[in-house]
Design an enzyme around this catalytic site. Structure first.
Site, mmCIF file in Angstrom:
data_model
loop_
_atom_site.group_PDB
_atom_site.id
_atom_site.type_symbol
_atom_site.label_atom_id
_atom_site.label_comp_id
_atom_site.label_asym_id
_atom_site.label_seq_id
_atom_site.Cartn_x
_atom_site.Cartn_y
_atom_site.Cartn_z
ATOM 1 C CE1 TYR A 130 -4.553 0.896 -0.269
ATOM 2 C CE2 TYR A 130 -3.566 2.458 1.611
ATOM 3 C CZ TYR A 130 -4.682 2.278 0.796
ATOM 4 O OH TYR A 130 -5.633 3.052 0.465
ATOM 5 N N GLY A 131 1.894 1.311 -1.006
ATOM 6 C CA GLY A 131 2.937 2.218 -0.994
ATOM 7 C C GLY A 131 2.364 3.282 -2.084
ATOM 8 C CB SER A 132 4.121 5.199 -4.753
ATOM 9 O OG SER A 132 3.984 6.066 -5.881
ATOM 10 C CB SER B 227 2.038 -3.579 7.547
ATOM 11 O OG SER B 227 2.091 -2.301 6.534
ATOM 12 C CG HIS C 186 9.397 -2.423 -12.945
ATOM 13 N ND1 HIS C 186 9.725 -2.133 -14.083
ATOM 14 C CD2 HIS C 186 10.590 -2.094 -12.296
ATOM 15 C CE1 HIS C 186 10.976 -1.914 -14.359
ATOM 16 N NE2 HIS C 186 11.548 -1.919 -12.880
ATOM 17 C CD GLU D 44 21.070 31.351 -13.909
ATOM 18 O OE1 GLU D 44 20.629 30.583 -14.979
ATOM 19 O OE2 GLU D 44 20.443 32.389 -13.843
#
Ligand code: NAD
Ligand code: MG
Length: 333
Positions: free
Chosen positions: A25-27, A51, A108, A227
């Site tokens: 249940y992360g990102s 958790s 992924h 810059e």
């Protein structure tokens, strides 16, 4: 040209009688779970017993249980834990509880592509990978749009793996923006190459080197910061909106002339040759082995660098200067 799909191409009915276990249940995990839930899909979140995210899942109105229990209930399991510990969690808690006909999904391709996780024989194995961080996947969904997604099928046992992946991608909002078909190999290798050569590695080194060159030459660190780091956002926004032509259309002729004549002296044939070597290490699996080996030892190099880089002058100067710009800090919330 690549195949691109939209909501109209997806049969969301395929998820109607399906319980989806979202592991982590992360990102990504919170965004997938909440978007699917809001799309009418039955979601259960799987987390470690201890958790710290458990309370958050409950506050968000979703059901939460252990990883093994969530997997046993599900006909589709989306694995959204950190890639470097995924294989261990898979072996211990996911594989032993995976139903014979459950679909195994990733965001992924890393573990499947590099063989850290062996595909279970009788199950469909798919990937649905949003091309953006989880908070954006959630926010755009709530706003009625979505983040473009990649879709890939590694193993199609049921004959419906691609349709299932399309339905899932649509359920998290990807079909509103576009779902691009790829392979586990292409997604994994291009993702690693992008983050190493430009997005994270390349850009950070360019910023640091340019900042240090100016400061070593006697310029004020504050001017150097503006810059070499701060203004990068303005340029990236233009690139994002309309490519290099639009960026060059918006900068001065002087800046554009300097771009064409000096840029190629910074990124040289040597740099391109090194990019090719970095790609070779990704393709051969050498990078994956190196990183998974490091992670098994507690990632000492990563932790040492995280500390050392945090101490850099540019980071300290930036912290002070950003206090002058509270509108930036608000964005981090
Ligand atoms: P994350 O670090 O944000 O979250 C991982 C979550 O895993 C934790 O919040 C925790 O809930 C859970 N977790 C950790 N250890 C666990 C354990 N032992 N057992 C059960 N759960 C555990 O990770 P993330 O960035 O959401 O990445 C998840 C997957 O999504 C990865 O495969 C990553 O490559 C992929 N991905 C991430 C992004 C991104 O922008 N963050 C984008 C596309 C794909
Ligand atoms: Mg990426």
């Amino acid at each position: 040209m690549a195949n691109i799909y939209y909501d109209k191409d997806a049969d969301t009915g395929l998820l109607e009688d399906v319980t989806v276990a979202v592991i982590g249940y992360g990102s990504q995990g919170h965004a997938h779970a909440l978007n699917l839930h809001d799309s009418g899909v039955d979601v259960v979140v799987g987390l470690r017993e201890d958790s710290s995210s458990r309370a958050k899942v409950e506050t968000d109105g979703l059901s939460v249980t252990t990883v093994s229990d969530a997997v046993s209930q599900a006909q589709l399991v989306m694995v959204l834990v950190p890639d470097e510990i995924m294989a261990g969690i898979y072996e211990e808690d996911i594989a032993p509880n995976l139903s014979n006909d459950a679909v195994l999904a990733f965001a992924h391709g890393f573990n499947i592509h590099f063989g850290a996780i062996q595909s279970p024989e009788g199950n469909d194995v798919i990937m649905v990978a949003p091309k953006g961080p989880g908070h954006l996947v959630r926010r755009t969904y709530e706003e009625g749009s979505g983040v473009p997604c990649l879709l890939a099928v590694h193993q199609d046992v049921s004959g419906r793996a691609k349709e299932t992946a399309l339905a899932y991608a649509s359920g998290i909002g990807g079909g509103r923006a576009g779902i691009l078909e790829t392979t586990f190999a292409e997604e994994t290798e291009t993702d690693l190459f992008g983050e190493q050569v430009i997005l994270c590695g390349g850009v950070s080194e360019l910023i640091k080197s340019a900042f240090e060159t100016l400061v070593d030459a006697g310029y004020q660190p504050e001017s150097a910061y503006f810059e070499t780091l701060h203004e990068l956002k303005l340029i990236v926004d233009l690139l994002y909106e309309g490519g290099m032509g639009w960026m060059r259309n918006s900068i001065s002729n002087t800046a554009e002339y300097g771009d064409y004549t000096r840029g190629p002296r910074i990124v040289t044939d040597d740099t391109r040759a090194e990019m090719r070597k970095v790609l070779d290490e990704i393709q051969s699996g050498a990078f994956a082995n190196e990183w998974l080996g490091q992670a098994r030892e507690g990632a000492p190099h990563l932790l040492a660098q995280r500390r050392a880089q945090g101490d850099l002058q540019i980071e300290q100067v930036g912290k002070e200067l950003r206090k002058m710009m509270p509108f930036i800090e608000e964005k981090r919330a």
